[in-house]
Structures are given as C-alpha cells and as structure tokens.
Design an enzyme around this catalytic site. Sequence first.
Site, PDB file in Angstrom:
ATOM      1  N   ARG A  92       0.814  -1.220   0.000  1.00  0.00           N
ATOM      2  CA  ARG A  92       0.000   0.000   0.000  1.00  0.00           C
ATOM      3  C   ARG A  92       0.848   1.271   0.000  1.00  0.00           C
ATOM      4  NH1 ARG A  92      -3.372  -3.632   3.082  1.00  0.00           N
ATOM      5  NH2 ARG A  92      -2.276  -2.961   4.947  1.00  0.00           N
ATOM      6  N   GLU A 127       7.229 -10.832  15.694  1.00  0.00           N
ATOM      7  CA  GLU A 127       6.813 -11.434  16.960  1.00  0.00           C
ATOM      8  C   GLU A 127       7.097 -12.938  16.965  1.00  0.00           C
ATOM      9  OE1 GLU A 127       2.838 -11.647  19.794  1.00  0.00           O
ATOM     10  OE2 GLU A 127       2.806 -10.461  17.963  1.00  0.00           O
TER      11      GLU A 127
END
Length: 172
Positions: free
Chosen positions: A58, A95
């Site tokens: 994007r 993560e």
Amino acid sequence: MNLKDHIREVPDYPKPGILFYDISTLLAHAEAWNETIERLAVIIEKEKPDVLAGIESRGFLLAAPLAMRLGMGFMMIRKKGKLPGKTISYTYDLEYGTDTIEIQEGAVKPGQRVIMLDDLLATGGTMEAAIALMQQAGADVKRVACIIELTFLKGRDKLSNIPVTSLIQYDD
C-alpha cells in the site's frame, strides 16, 4: 475535508479483536484521495527529497502518485524475492520469526534524500526495518509519511528521531 470520514473501520479483521482501518474507501473517493496526495505533497516537498520510497504494497499507492506530483523518482521496498536483479536485503525480527525486505541494487545512491511512505504506521517494525535498509544503502532518510497512524502503539518511538507525518491518527 475530514479524511477520517473516508476510512472504513472493519472489526475483527484480519483476526478477532482487531479493528482494521481500510483505505479502500478513501482511494475510491476521488476528492478525498486527491486531498490526501496534496496534503502529503505540501509536507514532503519542503524536505527537497531526491526519491520517494514506498513500502510493499500500500505504500506504493502513496509513493507513485506523490512522485509524479512532485516530479521525482519512486522506488519500491519489497518482500524478499519479489524484485528482479541484484538486491540489497535487510532481515528483521517479527513477533514469531523473521522477515526480509529488499531494494534493487542502485535504486538509491549514497547521500540521496529519501522520504519513506506507507499507508499506516502501527508498531513501527516494518518502517524501522525499511529505514535501516535505506541507511544500509547509504540513503539519508529525511521523513516518514503515512495516511494513518495508530498512536497508541507508539510506532514512531522506534524510528530513530526521524520526523513522522500522519494525516489521520487513532488514539485507541
């Protein structure tokens, strides 16, 4: 114009408990999209950049029209394996695991002034990695700009004191 009026909120996407801020409705509204590009152009042109860098995917939607509007080049920061030819890579921690982003070798020259663009700044991990990649290639990163910032996630705190511009902020 209140650009926030053109952001659709999608609950429980991409997983339960997440509220997704969708720019598709902004892109579909010609006046709001033009206003977004113009507001960012005013801020970016003050930095006198040599090139704009958009983060997959994007960020490309912002960087390409802004580069045309400002009369400068646009470069892509992509996930590993998506660019042809020789690349410069940067691997960073997620993560659960790692990810790698790349630019084409020679896409930025040492000392060039670069503005980093993406649609959203959340935790700042991808933007932090993209800045590190650009600096590894010798770029002078002058500013980060995005449409939306999730201020409660404090992503800008990871960005080495590089100025951040966001047009819309969500505080919770």
